[in-house]
Design a protein around this motif. Structure first.
Motif, short mmCIF file in Angstrom:
data_model
loop_
_atom_site.label_atom_id
_atom_site.label_comp_id
_atom_site.label_asym_id
_atom_site.label_seq_id
_atom_site.Cartn_x
_atom_site.Cartn_y
_atom_site.Cartn_z
N ILE A 43 30.18 102.84 20.83
CA ILE A 43 31.51 102.04 20.26
C ILE A 43 31.58 100.63 21.07
CG2 ILE A 43 33.90 101.73 20.44
CD1 ILE A 43 33.91 104.83 19.83
N GLY A 44 31.14 100.81 22.46
CA GLY A 44 31.35 99.50 23.28
C GLY A 44 29.85 98.76 23.17
N PHE A 45 28.98 99.26 23.84
CA PHE A 45 27.80 98.19 23.56
C PHE A 45 27.17 98.07 22.26
CE2 PHE A 45 23.03 97.89 24.19
CZ PHE A 45 22.91 96.83 24.93
N GLY A 46 27.28 99.14 21.46
CA GLY A 46 26.88 98.84 19.94
C GLY A 46 27.72 97.76 19.13
N SER A 47 29.12 97.35 19.87
CA SER A 47 29.75 96.49 19.27
C SER A 47 29.92 95.22 19.95
CB SER A 47 31.12 97.00 18.97
OG SER A 47 31.17 97.99 18.23
N LEU A 48 29.02 95.07 20.97
CA LEU A 48 29.29 93.99 21.89
C LEU A 48 28.82 92.58 21.31
CD1 LEU A 48 29.65 92.92 24.62
CD2 LEU A 48 27.24 93.26 25.39
N ALA A 97 39.65 93.89 17.43
CA ALA A 97 40.01 95.14 16.80
C ALA A 97 39.65 95.08 15.43
CB ALA A 97 41.69 95.45 16.98
N LEU A 98 39.88 94.41 14.57
CA LEU A 98 39.55 94.07 13.31
C LEU A 98 37.80 94.31 13.16
CD1 LEU A 98 41.79 91.23 11.72
CD2 LEU A 98 41.74 93.69 11.29
N MET A 99 37.11 93.72 13.98
CA MET A 99 35.78 93.76 13.69
C MET A 99 35.24 94.99 14.33
SD MET A 99 34.80 90.98 12.41
CE MET A 99 33.21 91.26 12.38
N ILE A 100 36.08 95.59 15.22
CA ILE A 100 35.68 96.88 15.59
C ILE A 100 36.07 98.04 14.55
CG2 ILE A 100 35.90 98.77 17.59
CD1 ILE A 100 34.39 96.02 18.35
N ALA A 101 37.13 97.64 14.06
CA ALA A 101 37.59 98.53 13.01
C ALA A 101 36.67 98.74 11.71
CB ALA A 101 39.26 98.23 12.49
N GLY A 102 36.17 97.44 11.35
CA GLY A 102 35.22 97.44 10.33
C GLY A 102 33.85 98.12 10.86
N ARG A 103 33.49 98.07 12.00
CA ARG A 103 32.33 98.67 12.50
C ARG A 103 32.35 100.34 12.56
NH1 ARG A 103 29.43 100.23 16.72
NH2 ARG A 103 27.17 100.07 16.67
N ASN A 104 33.47 100.56 13.35
CA ASN A 104 33.61 101.80 13.93
C ASN A 104 34.51 102.65 13.37
OD1 ASN A 104 31.84 101.82 16.39
ND2 ASN A 104 33.24 100.34 16.87
N THR A 143 36.96 105.04 22.70
CA THR A 143 37.82 103.60 22.01
C THR A 143 38.77 102.86 22.83
OG1 THR A 143 37.24 104.53 20.03
CG2 THR A 143 38.38 102.72 19.88
N ALA A 144 39.37 104.01 23.30
CA ALA A 144 40.58 103.45 24.47
C ALA A 144 40.10 102.89 25.41
CB ALA A 144 41.52 104.54 24.79
N VAL A 145 38.96 103.11 26.18
CA VAL A 145 38.42 102.42 27.21
C VAL A 145 37.56 101.30 26.80
CG1 VAL A 145 36.62 102.68 29.04
CG2 VAL A 145 38.19 104.78 28.30
N MET A 146 36.81 101.31 25.59
CA MET A 146 36.09 100.13 25.33
C MET A 146 36.69 99.04 24.67
SD MET A 146 33.58 101.45 27.00
CE MET A 146 32.56 99.81 26.73
#
Length: 252
Positions: A43-48, A97-104, A143-146
């Motif tokens: 979630i973190g590094f993969g979405s960087l 958050a929107l981009m991470i929602a779209g990905r994760n 997700t709460a951390v990253m």
């Protein structure tokens, strides 16, 4: 009328139950630390890259628009101030958050949905493993951390994007731009900019898990769950942004 409301009410109830079970598992063993670390990496590094790209061009666009608008009043020097405030308070947390929602969110729904239709989750229950504790809670923690960390990175890169525009288009001195960015931010802005992605993280993770765990109908059902997770998470992010901003405006 009651039949129309029945579905949304049941869905809300099921989601709240899932959320309560995931929260309760924070204080129960086992904690599956390895799964948490794997999800943090995914979630973190993969979405960087997505977060950095979104942040940079958001800051650049805001620098272009705000510099032009402020130039009408002879206040182009305050471009950095406006970019910093908008990024940290609103656009940084929301867009990230929107981009991470779209990905994760969609990825989680797809992964868990595939496990559901292939009866892997039923097999976990048969072996005595709680699928919520094994699958949902680690994703929620990760997700709460990253997500707040990704938001901080996106905010900073966005300010760099605004700085690039400020020096190339409006010819502002670098020192002036960064000084105005620094002086514009207050502790309430930082708190708001970190609280929002922390709250959004539960939406991103738990919505994906919710739709993934209730997937039915084979591969077509997995596709539906993926779409529903992304759309629902995105809408909830906008709704929560409005309420959180309203609270901060009323208290400051």
């Amino acid at each position: 009328m009651l039949d129309i409301l029945k579905g949304p009410v049941e869905a809300t109830q099921d989601f709240m139950i899932l959320t309560g079970q995931a929260m309760r598992n924070l204080f129960r063993r086992p904690h599956y630390l390895d799964d948490v670390l794997i999800q943090m990496d995914s979630i973190g590094f993969g979405s960087l890259f997505v977060a950095v790209l979104t942040g940079f061009f958001s800051g650049a666009v805001m620098g272009l628009q705000m510099g032009r608008a402020l130039g009408q009043y002879g206040q182009t020097s305050r471009t950095g101030e406006v970019v910093a405030i908008i990024l940290v308070r609103e656009l940084g947390p929301a867009l990230t958050a929107l981009m991470i929602a779209g990905r994760n969110s969609s990825g989680i729904a797809s992964e868990l949905g595939s496990m559901r239709v292939t009866e892997q989750i039923d097999a976990m229950r048969a072996l005595g493993t709680d699928p919520i504790q094994k699958l949902v809670t680690p994703r929620m923690i990760a997700t709460a951390v990253m997500l707040p960390c990704l938001t901080v990175i996106a905010d900073f890169v966005g300010m760099i994007g605004g700085w690039v525009v400020a020096i190339l288009v409006y010819h502002l001195p670098t020192r002036q731009y960064w000084t105005s960015c620094w002086q514009a931010l207050e502790w309430s802005d930082v708190v708001q900019g970190l609280l929002k992605p922390f709250i959004f993280s539960f939406v991103v993770s738990l919505i994906g898990c919710y739709y993934g765990l209730r997937t039915t109908g084979g591969t077509q059902g997995v596709g539906r769950a993926t779409t529903q997770a992304m759309v629902t998470a995105s809408v909830l992010i906008f709704i929560l942004t409005t309420f959180i901003t309203k609270i901060f405006v009323a208290t400051t």
